[in-house]
Each structure stands twice: as structure tokens, then as C-alpha cells.
Design a protein around this motif. Structure first.
Motif, PDB file in Angstrom:
ATOM      1  N   SER A  45      26.047  -5.470  79.141  1.00 20.47           N
ATOM      2  CA  SER A  45      26.710  -4.360  79.770  1.00 20.47           C
ATOM      3  C   SER A  45      28.248  -4.463  79.703  1.00 20.47           C
ATOM      4  O   SER A  45      28.961  -3.452  79.689  1.00 20.47           O
ATOM      5  N   VAL A  48      29.651  -3.630  76.164  1.00 20.94           N
ATOM      6  CA  VAL A  48      29.322  -2.199  75.663  1.00 20.94           C
ATOM      7  C   VAL A  48      30.423  -1.424  76.541  1.00 20.94           C
ATOM      8  O   VAL A  48      30.806  -0.421  75.981  1.00 20.94           O
ATOM      9  N   THR A  49      30.324  -1.592  77.961  1.00 26.98           N
ATOM     10  CA  THR A  49      31.118  -0.728  78.536  1.00 26.98           C
ATOM     11  C   THR A  49      32.623  -0.699  78.378  1.00 26.98           C
ATOM     12  O   THR A  49      33.415   0.258  78.193  1.00 26.98           O
ATOM     13  N   SER A  52      33.185   1.040  75.182  1.00 24.06           N
ATOM     14  CA  SER A  52      32.989   2.552  75.065  1.00 24.06           C
ATOM     15  C   SER A  52      34.278   3.217  75.657  1.00 24.06           C
ATOM     16  O   SER A  52      34.652   4.278  75.278  1.00 24.06           O
ATOM     17  N   TRP A  58      33.309   7.881  76.540  1.00 22.99           N
ATOM     18  CA  TRP A  58      32.786   8.647  77.714  1.00 22.99           C
ATOM     19  C   TRP A  58      32.852   9.863  77.850  1.00 22.99           C
ATOM     20  O   TRP A  58      32.157  10.639  78.368  1.00 22.99           O
ATOM     21  N   ALA A 191      25.469   1.449  77.018  1.00 28.88           N
ATOM     22  CA  ALA A 191      26.457   1.165  78.077  1.00 28.88           C
ATOM     23  C   ALA A 191      25.793   1.549  79.591  1.00 28.88           C
ATOM     24  O   ALA A 191      25.637   0.601  80.470  1.00 28.88           O
ATOM     25  N   SER A 195      24.254  -1.171  82.123  1.00 27.45           N
ATOM     26  CA  SER A 195      24.754  -1.492  83.221  1.00 27.45           C
ATOM     27  C   SER A 195      24.005  -1.412  84.404  1.00 27.45           C
ATOM     28  O   SER A 195      23.920  -2.050  85.350  1.00 27.45           O
ATOM     29  N   VAL A 240      22.763  -4.581  72.403  1.00 26.92           N
ATOM     30  CA  VAL A 240      24.007  -3.891  71.865  1.00 26.92           C
ATOM     31  C   VAL A 240      23.934  -3.153  70.664  1.00 26.92           C
ATOM     32  O   VAL A 240      23.602  -2.037  70.312  1.00 26.92           O
ATOM     33  N   SER A 244      21.661   0.579  70.065  1.00 28.25           N
ATOM     34  CA  SER A 244      22.588   1.625  69.768  1.00 28.25           C
ATOM     35  C   SER A 244      22.107   2.225  68.360  1.00 28.25           C
ATOM     36  O   SER A 244      22.010   3.486  68.162  1.00 28.25           O
TER      37      SER A 244
END
Length: 302
Positions: A45, A48-49, A52, A58, A191, A195, A240, A244
Motif C-alpha cells: 500500500s 502504490v500510494t 500514484s 489521484w 492504492a 491502503s 500491485v 493493477s
């Protein structure tokens, strides 16, 4: 021929999950299921956060879909994985994989009720070939065949857990399809769902009476950097990369077909184990793989 790209994305997701399954065996046994899952979810998490944020993904997210994000995290990732792990513990890998094949018809039903998706004759025929090939490969290609024959009174909870895992995981992906069709980036969606799941798993592990808390005390005392690395790598490949790619497939083709093509990891595990451990697939497994490939060709050509 634009269907080729989501088709390849779903297939690559299956290959990625198969690779992750093979790589995950050693660290999962060393850490225990809950601690293993928690490390993977937290690490992936965060990855990928950050990804992103760096890529500016976002902006593609419409937060009006937050109920779908919550369902995907809590039901699809957390409950789906916990049910699958318990089914695996009680029934073994072969019966678990068989029961997870229920994910495709469950997703087809949910997509029909929720979004009005109807599969064409070619998709239905190709999907039937793929599922048949998958069932043959799992049914005759496993080494724990005798294990589920002696389940006895445990058979009902195993069947229930496997059905729950298939339903929860399927619902977790179908819930995200409207957001994906609205232009949400698959990596950003991954993400969000990871998360949310990571937060839930960490909170569950913090409870003094939880399974995760007991496993944490037993397994985290001796986590070496190498074991941590071996734990995170299959998580990145599965959570991931594979997730995705499958989310991309969900956004660009029928949900049921994407689920079928994204559920072929039991087939791809066979050649990977052949390469890594020298375990040659038997003739039934090869027949199952041939049927699945035929079904994939029918789907692409329809």
C-alpha cells in the motif's frame, strides 16, 4: 482487436499471481498467514500510494465512489483473503482452487444484476472452455488429492469458506468497475483498496485477543531482512502488478471474462514449478491448459 490488450492484461495478472504464489510459500510458512498478509499489505500500500502520488494519478479518482472503495478493501481484500486462507488451512490447496473457480459465475451474476452486463455466445463458449480446462488441471494435477477425501465433518465449513472467499473477492472487484469505467487509474484504485485493507489488518492485529496479535508475538521476533524481502516481493507481484493489470482488464472488458482470464494462476503455476523445482506437469494438467488456451482464443475471436 482492442480486446487483445485487456485480454493480455488479465492473462499477465494470472502469470503474476502464479509467480507470487510460488515465491510466497517459504515466507508464508515462516511468518504465519496473518503476519505474512499484514507485512505485504502495509508495504504494498505504501508503494502504490507513493507511485500514484509521483505519477499524479489521484486526479483520476472520483471520491464519490467511496462506498465501492470501502467494499473492495474490507470485503474483497480482507474478508476474501481471510476466508481463502482458512479454507486453504482446512481443505488444502486443490479444493481451495476448485472452490475459487466459483468466482467467475458469481462475478457474471453480480455484473448482470448490478450493471446489466450480458455475455455473448462466443464469450460464454470461451469461458466454459477456460473453466473446464482449469477444473481438469486442478482436479487431476494436485498432489493432495487424498486430503479432502478425509475431511468428514470439516467438508461443510471448507465449502462455505471457499464459496465465501470466491464471493467476497468477486464482489471486491465488481464494486470497482463503475469507477474504472469513469476513468479512474487502476494503480490509484489499487492504492486505495490496499491502503484501506492495510489499515483494517493493522487494527485487527492490534487487538489483544486477535489471531494476528498472537501470530505477531510468535513470528515477528525473528524477522530477518532477507525474510522481509522474500515476503514483500511476492506481495508486489500479486497485490500491485497483478491487481493493477486485472483492474485494467475490468475497465475494458466484461467483468466475468476478465475474472475467468485472471483466475488462471493454477495453470501457470505448473510450468513455473517445472522450471523452479523440476516438477513436470502430468498429461491431465497439459490437457486442461490446452482447453484453457482454446477458450482464450475463442474469447479473443468472438
Amino acid at each position: 482487436m482492442l480486446v487483445v490488450f485487456p485480454f493480455l492484461a488479465a492473462l499477465t495478472a494470472s502469470v503474476s499471481w502464479a509467480t507470487g504464489i510460488v515465491l510466497a510459500q517459504m515466507p508464508a510458512k515462516a511468518l504465519g498467514a496473518f503476519a505474512f498478509t499484514r507485512i505485504q499489505l502495509v508495504a504494498c500500500s505504501l508503494l502504490v500510494t507513493v507511485l500514484s502520488s509521483v505519477l499524479g494519478l489521484w486526479q483520476s479518482i472520483d471520491w464519490g465512489y467511496w462506498p465501492a472503495f470501502a467494499i473492495s478493501s474490507a470485503v474483497g481484500v480482507v474478508l476474501g483473503n481471510l476466508a481463502m486462507i482458512e479454507c486453504l488451512r482446512l481443505g488444502g490447496p486443490r479444493i481451495t482452487e476448485l472452490l475459487l473457480c466459483l468466482k467467475a459465475p458469481i462475478v457474471a451474476f453480480l455484473a448482470y444484476v448490478w450493471m446489466g452486463e450480458v455475455l455473448g455466445p462466443g464469450d460464454l463458449l470461451g469461458g466454459a472452455f477456460v473453466i473446464a480446462g482449469l477444473l481438469i488441471a486442478i482436479q487431476f494435477g494436485g498432489e493432495d488429492r487424498q486430503r479432502h477425501e478425509g475431511l468428514g465433518r470439516q467438508l461443510f465449513p471448507v465449502l462455505m469458506l471457499g464459496g465465501m472467499a470466491a464471493g467476497f473477492q468477486g464482489l471486491g472487484f465488481v464494486a470497482l468497475k463503475p469507477a474504472l469505467e469513469n476513468g479512474a487509474e487502476p494503480v490509484a484504485i489499487a492504492a486505495i483498496r490496499l491502503s484501506g485493507a492495510a489499515v483494517l489488518v493493522v487494527l485487527m492485529g492490534a487487538l489483544p485477543t486477535s489471531i494476528g496479535s498472537r501470530q505477531n508475538q510468535q513470528s515477528h521476533r525473528g524477522v530477518s531482512p532477507y525474510l522481509l524481502f522474500r515476503t514483500i516481493v511476492p506481495g508486489v507481484i500479486g497485490y500491485v502488478i497483478a491487481s493493477s493489470l486485472l483492474l485494467y482488464a475490468f475497465a475494458n472488458m466484461e467483468a466475468a471474462i476478465a475474472t475467468i482470464l485472471g483466475s488462471l494462476s493454477p495453470l501457470f503455476v505448473l510450468p513455473i514449478l517445472w522450471l523452479v523445482e523440476g516438477k513436470k506437469p502430468n498429461s491431465q494438467s497439459v490437457l486442461g491448459a490446452a482447453l484453457a488456451v482454446t477458450g482464450g482464443a475463442v474469447i479473443v475471436g468472438s
